[in-house]
Design a protein around this motif. Structure first.
Motif, mmCIF file in Angstrom:
data_model
loop_
_atom_site.group_PDB
_atom_site.id
_atom_site.type_symbol
_atom_site.label_atom_id
_atom_site.label_comp_id
_atom_site.label_asym_id
_atom_site.label_seq_id
_atom_site.Cartn_x
_atom_site.Cartn_y
_atom_site.Cartn_z
ATOM 1 N N CYS A 209 4.215 4.712 -13.652
ATOM 2 C CA CYS A 209 3.882 4.788 -12.217
ATOM 3 C C CYS A 209 2.463 4.281 -11.952
ATOM 4 O O CYS A 209 2.232 3.505 -11.025
ATOM 5 N N PHE A 210 1.524 4.712 -12.776
ATOM 6 C CA PHE A 210 0.143 4.246 -12.605
ATOM 7 C C PHE A 210 0.045 2.736 -12.840
ATOM 8 O O PHE A 210 -0.693 2.041 -12.141
ATOM 9 N N ALA B 263 -1.137 -0.081 -10.207
ATOM 10 C CA ALA B 263 -2.184 -1.051 -10.537
ATOM 11 C C ALA B 263 -1.709 -2.477 -10.308
ATOM 12 O O ALA B 263 -2.469 -3.335 -9.833
ATOM 13 N N LEU B 264 -0.441 -2.742 -10.621
ATOM 14 C CA LEU B 264 0.116 -4.083 -10.417
ATOM 15 C C LEU B 264 0.129 -4.433 -8.931
ATOM 16 O O LEU B 264 -0.281 -5.535 -8.538
ATOM 17 N N GLY B 265 0.602 -3.501 -8.112
ATOM 18 C CA GLY B 265 0.553 -3.730 -6.677
ATOM 19 C C GLY B 265 -0.872 -3.837 -6.172
ATOM 20 O O GLY B 265 -1.167 -4.586 -5.238
ATOM 21 N N GLY B 266 -1.764 -3.088 -6.835
ATOM 22 C CA GLY B 266 -3.170 -3.115 -6.448
ATOM 23 C C GLY B 266 -3.818 -4.472 -6.639
ATOM 24 O O GLY B 266 -4.772 -4.802 -5.931
ATOM 25 N N ALA C 6 0.827 -1.208 0.000
ATOM 26 C CA ALA C 6 0.000 0.000 0.000
ATOM 27 C C ALA C 6 0.863 1.260 0.000
ATOM 28 O O ALA C 6 0.541 2.251 -0.679
ATOM 29 N N LEU C 7 1.960 1.242 0.756
ATOM 30 C CA LEU C 7 2.883 2.376 0.756
ATOM 31 C C LEU C 7 3.438 2.626 -0.647
ATOM 32 O O LEU C 7 3.463 3.766 -1.125
ATOM 33 N N LEU C 8 3.881 1.554 -1.297
ATOM 34 C CA LEU C 8 4.454 1.686 -2.635
ATOM 35 C C LEU C 8 3.405 2.162 -3.641
ATOM 36 O O LEU C 8 3.656 3.060 -4.447
ATOM 37 N N ALA C 9 2.216 1.561 -3.596
ATOM 38 C CA ALA C 9 1.165 1.929 -4.543
ATOM 39 C C ALA C 9 0.734 3.374 -4.352
ATOM 40 O O ALA C 9 0.527 4.116 -5.327
ATOM 41 N N SER C 10 0.589 3.797 -3.096
ATOM 42 C CA SER C 10 0.173 5.170 -2.813
ATOM 43 C C SER C 10 1.213 6.171 -3.316
ATOM 44 O O SER C 10 0.875 7.197 -3.927
ATOM 45 N N LEU D 257 3.396 5.681 -5.720
ATOM 46 C CA LEU D 257 3.415 5.647 -7.180
ATOM 47 C C LEU D 257 2.261 6.453 -7.780
ATOM 48 O O LEU D 257 2.423 7.117 -8.808
ATOM 49 N N ILE D 258 1.098 6.403 -7.135
ATOM 50 C CA ILE D 258 -0.036 7.187 -7.631
ATOM 51 C C ILE D 258 0.268 8.686 -7.515
ATOM 52 O O ILE D 258 -0.013 9.460 -8.435
ATOM 53 N N GLN D 259 0.866 9.099 -6.393
ATOM 54 C CA GLN D 259 1.202 10.519 -6.257
ATOM 55 C C GLN D 259 2.269 10.935 -7.264
ATOM 56 O O GLN D 259 2.161 12.000 -7.895
ATOM 57 N N ILE D 260 3.294 10.108 -7.438
ATOM 58 C CA ILE D 260 4.346 10.443 -8.400
ATOM 59 C C ILE D 260 3.782 10.482 -9.814
ATOM 60 O O ILE D 260 4.094 11.383 -10.608
#
Length: 301
Positions: free
Chosen positions: A103-104, A108-111, A50-54, A56-59
């Protein structure tokens, strides 16, 4: 060759806007801390992803904003904010857009793993986060050009990230248990909205010239200052109800961030228009990070 790679790395780091990256990390950390406080354990793998995905979404949102604003001519030579790599000619718009898409895609992959753990609520939250991250700077009426940017930030960089992490970190959360992450997420979202307000207040003259109608433009300088003060003080008023919702009685330790908040409010009211607001913006993000860190410590210990 090595020097060129290092310079290119620095340019990409500048495009990612690392000074405010804590805005996406803080709510995930707080959501995990609240889950640990109430249940004594965590799904650590879910928190890390979740940390990584969050982040990546901001970046991805930042990169897409950099390229899209440049193509619209929004980051002209009169800009007083930090340098934007596309407008400055440091990177091609197509390259920055590919970086945003990567990044998105990574988020999504982590999601996929997070959806496996959290089900349809996480799927809905993830899809909306990525979609709104793209629409923040795209479409006929980008979110960033409207008065609704601060609401977007509260929803996704506060409530969504905190409650989503809490949901993932606890295997079977009850409905009543969600009151604490909702309150904490709102507090963090208000700080994040204050960061965006500083950005839009600093850029209001150029933004108005480019046809934008941000909240800072509609409110004017005095109205923006008053709203900033409200956004920076309101999170502290939420600590008492949050403390009552948790088995731990130490979340009030986050009040230690209040002097920094008051100092920044004073700075916002007295700083003349110009690049001085770049520092206030960074320090507002730091204030949220300090608040989140103290909240985590109080919830866990």
């Amino acid at each position: 060759m090595k020097r060129n790679l290092m310079e290119r790395w620095k340019i990409w780091l500048l495009a990612c806007r690392p000074r405010t990256l804590t805005l996406s990390l803080a709510p995930v950390a707080v959501g995990a801390a609240l889950a640990f406080s109430e249940h004594g354990g965590l799904r650590w793998s879910a928190v890390v992803v979740a940390l990584l995905a969050s982040a990546l979404i901001q970046i991805g949102t930042n990169l897409h904003n950099d390229a899209a604003d440049s193509l619209r001519g929004a980051d002209g030579p009169e800009r007083i904010g930090p340098k934007r790599v596309t407008a400055a000619g440091l990177l091609a718009a197509a390259s920055v857009e590919r970086g945003a898409a990567a990044c998105f895609a990574g988020a999504a992959l982590g999601g996929l793993y997070l959806v496996f753990l959290g089900g349809w609520p996480i799927l809905t939250l993830g899809l909306l986060s990525i979609l709104c991250g793209w629409l923040y700077s795209s479409g006929p009426r980008p979110i960033s050009a409207t008065p609704f940017g601060e609401i977007f930030v509260i929803a996704f960089f506060g409530l969504g990230a905190t409650c989503g992490t809490y949901w993932l970190a606890v295997e079977r959360p009850g409905h009543a248990a969600f009151l604490a992450p909702i309150v904490a997420g709102l507090a963090l979202g208000l700080f994040a909205a204050a960061v965006l307000l500083v950005n839009n207040h600093r850029d209001r003259v150029e933004d108005a010239r480019n046809g934008r109608r941000t909240l800072a433009i509609l409110l004017g300088p005095q109205g923006s200052a008053a709203l900033y003060a409200a956004l920076m003080l309101a999170p502290f008023s939420l600590l008492l109800p949050l403390d009552a919702l948790l088995p731990s009685q130490y979340t009030l330790v986050a009040l230690a961030a209040a002097p920094l908040s008051l100092w920044l409010i004073r700075g916002f009211f007295h700083e003349p228009p110009g690049p001085g607001f770049n520092l206030i913006l960074a320090q507002t993000a730091q204030c949220q990070a300090l608040f989140a860190l103290l909240l985590c410590l109080g919830a866990v210990f």
